[in-house]
Motif scaffolding. Structure first.
Motif, PDB file in Angstrom:
ATOM      1  N   VAL A  44       9.105  -0.501  -0.070  1.00 31.13           N
ATOM      2  CA  VAL A  44       8.181  -1.144  -1.015  1.00 31.13           C
ATOM      3  C   VAL A  44       7.232  -2.095  -0.289  1.00 31.13           C
ATOM      4  O   VAL A  44       6.023  -2.096  -0.534  1.00 31.13           O
ATOM      5  CB  VAL A  44       8.968  -1.885  -2.110  1.00 31.13           C
ATOM      6  CG1 VAL A  44       8.039  -2.764  -2.940  1.00 31.13           C
ATOM      7  CG2 VAL A  44       9.698  -0.896  -3.006  1.00 31.13           C
ATOM      8  N   LEU A  71       4.777  -7.443  -5.672  1.00 30.34           N
ATOM      9  CA  LEU A  71       5.421  -6.181  -5.319  1.00 30.34           C
ATOM     10  C   LEU A  71       6.151  -5.602  -6.513  1.00 30.34           C
ATOM     11  O   LEU A  71       6.765  -6.339  -7.292  1.00 30.34           O
ATOM     12  CB  LEU A  71       6.423  -6.404  -4.172  1.00 30.34           C
ATOM     13  CG  LEU A  71       5.851  -6.982  -2.866  1.00 30.34           C
ATOM     14  CD1 LEU A  71       6.985  -7.251  -1.874  1.00 30.34           C
ATOM     15  CD2 LEU A  71       4.838  -6.029  -2.262  1.00 30.34           C
ATOM     16  N   GLU A 128       9.464   2.026  -5.699  1.00 28.07           N
ATOM     17  CA  GLU A 128       8.101   2.567  -5.660  1.00 28.07           C
ATOM     18  C   GLU A 128       7.552   2.410  -4.250  1.00 28.07           C
ATOM     19  O   GLU A 128       6.467   1.895  -4.030  1.00 28.07           O
ATOM     20  CB  GLU A 128       7.229   1.858  -6.688  1.00 28.07           C
ATOM     21  CG  GLU A 128       7.692   2.057  -8.126  1.00 28.07           C
ATOM     22  CD  GLU A 128       6.803   1.351  -9.141  1.00 28.07           C
ATOM     23  OE1 GLU A 128       5.612   1.109  -8.821  1.00 28.07           O
ATOM     24  OE2 GLU A 128       7.296   1.032 -10.237  1.00 28.07           O
ATOM     25  N   ASP A 144       1.977 -10.970  -1.694  1.00 29.62           N
ATOM     26  CA  ASP A 144       1.533  -9.924  -2.602  1.00 29.62           C
ATOM     27  C   ASP A 144       2.546  -9.721  -3.723  1.00 29.62           C
ATOM     28  O   ASP A 144       3.751  -9.898  -3.531  1.00 29.62           O
ATOM     29  CB  ASP A 144       1.353  -8.602  -1.849  1.00 29.62           C
ATOM     30  CG  ASP A 144       0.405  -8.741  -0.673  1.00 29.62           C
ATOM     31  OD1 ASP A 144      -0.808  -8.658  -0.888  1.00 29.62           O
ATOM     32  OD2 ASP A 144       0.897  -8.945   0.458  1.00 29.62           O
ATOM     33  N   ASP A 153       0.096  -6.408   1.886  1.00 25.42           N
ATOM     34  CA  ASP A 153      -0.924  -6.608   2.915  1.00 25.42           C
ATOM     35  C   ASP A 153      -0.742  -7.955   3.596  1.00 25.42           C
ATOM     36  O   ASP A 153      -1.134  -8.141   4.738  1.00 25.42           O
ATOM     37  CB  ASP A 153      -2.329  -6.531   2.295  1.00 25.42           C
ATOM     38  CG  ASP A 153      -2.653  -5.129   1.803  1.00 25.42           C
ATOM     39  OD1 ASP A 153      -2.231  -4.169   2.480  1.00 25.42           O
ATOM     40  OD2 ASP A 153      -3.296  -5.002   0.750  1.00 25.42           O
ATOM     41  N   GLN A 199       4.692  -0.201   1.746  1.00 26.08           N
ATOM     42  CA  GLN A 199       3.763   0.565   0.926  1.00 26.08           C
ATOM     43  C   GLN A 199       2.755  -0.323   0.209  1.00 26.08           C
ATOM     44  O   GLN A 199       1.589   0.056   0.045  1.00 26.08           O
ATOM     45  CB  GLN A 199       4.551   1.368  -0.119  1.00 26.08           C
ATOM     46  CG  GLN A 199       3.702   2.192  -1.079  1.00 26.08           C
ATOM     47  CD  GLN A 199       3.122   3.434  -0.435  1.00 26.08           C
ATOM     48  OE1 GLN A 199       3.449   3.755   0.711  1.00 26.08           O
ATOM     49  NE2 GLN A 199       2.265   4.128  -1.152  1.00 26.08           N
ATOM     50  N   HIS A 200       3.152  -1.543  -0.191  1.00 28.02           N
ATOM     51  CA  HIS A 200       2.317  -2.341  -1.088  1.00 28.02           C
ATOM     52  C   HIS A 200       1.840  -3.666  -0.506  1.00 28.02           C
ATOM     53  O   HIS A 200       0.874  -4.247  -1.029  1.00 28.02           O
ATOM     54  CB  HIS A 200       3.072  -2.638  -2.390  1.00 28.02           C
ATOM     55  CG  HIS A 200       3.379  -1.422  -3.203  1.00 28.02           C
ATOM     56  ND1 HIS A 200       2.463  -0.830  -4.052  1.00 28.02           N
ATOM     57  CD2 HIS A 200       4.510  -0.668  -3.294  1.00 28.02           C
ATOM     58  CE1 HIS A 200       3.010   0.219  -4.638  1.00 28.02           C
ATOM     59  NE2 HIS A 200       4.261   0.337  -4.198  1.00 28.02           N
TER      60      HIS A 200
END
Length: 484
Positions: A285, A297, A318, A295, A291, A288-289
């Motif tokens: 996760v 999540l 996810e 962030d 930066d 993938q998400h």
């Protein structure tokens, strides 16, 4: 993407319910010297067996599967526990000797490679210590036997690490050609590690049942709380993820009790399996998400269902999922896509002090106070061992992926407590080319849970064996057919 670590599917065998009690009675009847020790007994023999003779003698015997229910009852009854110690006095030698013979006959020069030779020496020492131990029939002998098992359990806990060193040497030597021999190596290691789980389970359960703990029978907790253990595993996984990647997704736990009732299990096994799955999910996760370090999540969700036969955990993330082309890699031993592998540092430090790098906190290893379980990923054994732990008493670990979105992991744990151990069945590759588990009636079918690559390898080897012996029926196994 979700990163797997090479569980090798094991061979599951449906067996009739033979308890350790029957096995003990049969062994005592066949070996009356075990009932009435005398000066010529094993502990005082004037001509004791050499290590080579002991390995050959015990490796030819059959191990006995034990049910979870039997172990639970044994741990609550001191008299039955002592009888079980008599059973273990022989059973452990059988299991250790079979592991030794398998290691000694590994292909590709593996027994001589760094690490594997060390494990052979350790196991030989354990076997000879048990050979010299008196039968634990009285209170004093039982206490001495328990102390011996404690020493065996706590010494040399780096077995998986040492075996991995040998495999890594072979991988480095063969380079791209390793892919041709990997199915055989994976099959061998899968059988070895499943048997090792059973061996250490029996040892630790006998040690822990020496003293009584409320709500426990040895290492079994009589009323496990899967939701509480899942929350603890989630907390530990998130801590590791934040330490290594700067942040971690929230983990939500929900439980549905479809069938009320107690759930007896080994909490350290459950915690280990859930932690390994959640570490993969949390890392996927974040990669993938995220930066930066703040962030938002998407959460990892754990749904627990207490059903009629199993307690099932569904862990949903996810994290981008796994492509179909990579799904077969998930269960390969030593497979990991994490960029920071810890093996190199372990190799440099392996001679300095004992450590339990057996999958970064293997539940049946002695943990290191400051670092056990402190590695996020990269060993290539975490999911491998998790699946084997689940399969040990009839459960399983399955992974389903929606490529580009996320992954669902299903961890099934048997709640019945009547299934025998899933002892490895080395029909094709046991040292004596014979079945090494309990006898199975003709009506009791065997079920092979093998990867396609392993099935193809075993088929080729079986055909070659038939040709070398002049046997018939060497035509290739058809798709969906069974191996003989």
């Amino acid at each position: 993407a979700w990163h797997g670590t090479g569980v090798m599917a094991t061979l599951l065998v449906r067996v009739p319910r033979h308890t350790w009690t029957c096995a003990l009675q049969q062994r005592l009847a066949a070996h009356p010297a075990h009932c009435c020790p005398h000066p010529a007994s094993r502990a005082h023999a004037s001509s004791p067996r050499s290590s080579k003779e002991s390995i050959a003698h015990w490796a030819s015997r059959q191990p006995t599967a034990v049910t979870l229910r039997d172990l639970c009852e044994i741990g609550l009854d001191h008299k039955r526990r002592r009888d079980h110690g008599v059973f273990l006095h022989e059973e452990l030698r059988i299991r250790i000797a079979q592991r030794l013979l398998e290691l000694q006959q590994l292909p590709y020069g593996l027994p001589e490679r760094e690490g594997i030779g060390t494990v052979i020496r350790w196991y030989t020492e354990h076997l000879m210590s048990l050979e010299e131990a008196p039968l634990p029939k009285g209170a004093r002998q039982d206490e001495a036997f328990t102390s011996l098992l404690t020493r065996i359990f706590e010494e040399h806990t780096e077995v998986i690490q040492q075996l991995a060193f040998g495999v890594q040497d072979l991988m480095a030597e063969l380079g791209p050609g390793y892919i041709q021999v990997q199915p055989e190596v994976d099959s061998i290691l899968r059988r070895f590690f499943m048997a090792r789980i059973g061996l250490r389970f029996l040892i630790q359960h006998h040690i822990e049942s020496f003293r009584s703990r409320e709500g426990h029978s040895g290492i079994l907790q009589l009323t496990c709380d899967p939701a509480a253990i899942a929350k603890k595993a989630a907390q530990d996984s998130c801590m590791l993820c934040r330490a290594h990647l700067g942040q971690a997704p929230p983990v939500l736990v929900q439980e549905h009790v479809a069938v009320p009732g107690d759930f007896t299990y080994v909490p350290m096994h459950m915690h280990y399996m859930l932690t390994e799955i959640l570490k993969n999910a949390c890392r996927a996760v974040v990669e993938q998400h995220a930066d930066g370090f703040d962030d938002a999540l998407p959460p990892v969700q754990i749904q627990i269902v207490r059903g009629y036969e199993d307690v099932t955990f569904r862990i949903t993330d996810e994290g981008g999922g796994i492509s179909r082309a990579r799904m077969s890699d998930v269960w390969k031993f030593m497979y990991s896509t994490y960029s920071k592998t810890p093996w190199a540092s372990l190799r440099r430090s392996s001679d300095q002090s004992p450590n339990s790098a057996d999958s970064a906190g293997n539940p049946l290893q002695r943990p290191r106070p400051a670092t056990a379980g402190g590695v996020l990923a990269g060993y290539g054994v975490g999911l491998t061992l998790s699946r084997l732990y689940a399969q040990y008493f009839g459960g399983d670990l399955k992974i389903l992926s929606l490529d580009g979105f996320g992954t669902d992991a299903y961890l099934h744990l048997s709640r019945l407590g009547t299934g025998c151990e899933n002892l490895p069945q080395g029909v094709l590759y046991s040292p004596s080319m014979r079945d090494s588990s309990l006898a199975i009636g003709e009506a009791e079918a065997e079920q092979f849970l093998l990867s396609d690559a392993e099935a193809a390898f075993l088929t080729r080897e079986l055909e070659a064996f038939r040709r070398s012996t002049g046997g018939e029926g060497s035509s290739p196994t058809s798709a969906g057919g069974s191996l003989d």
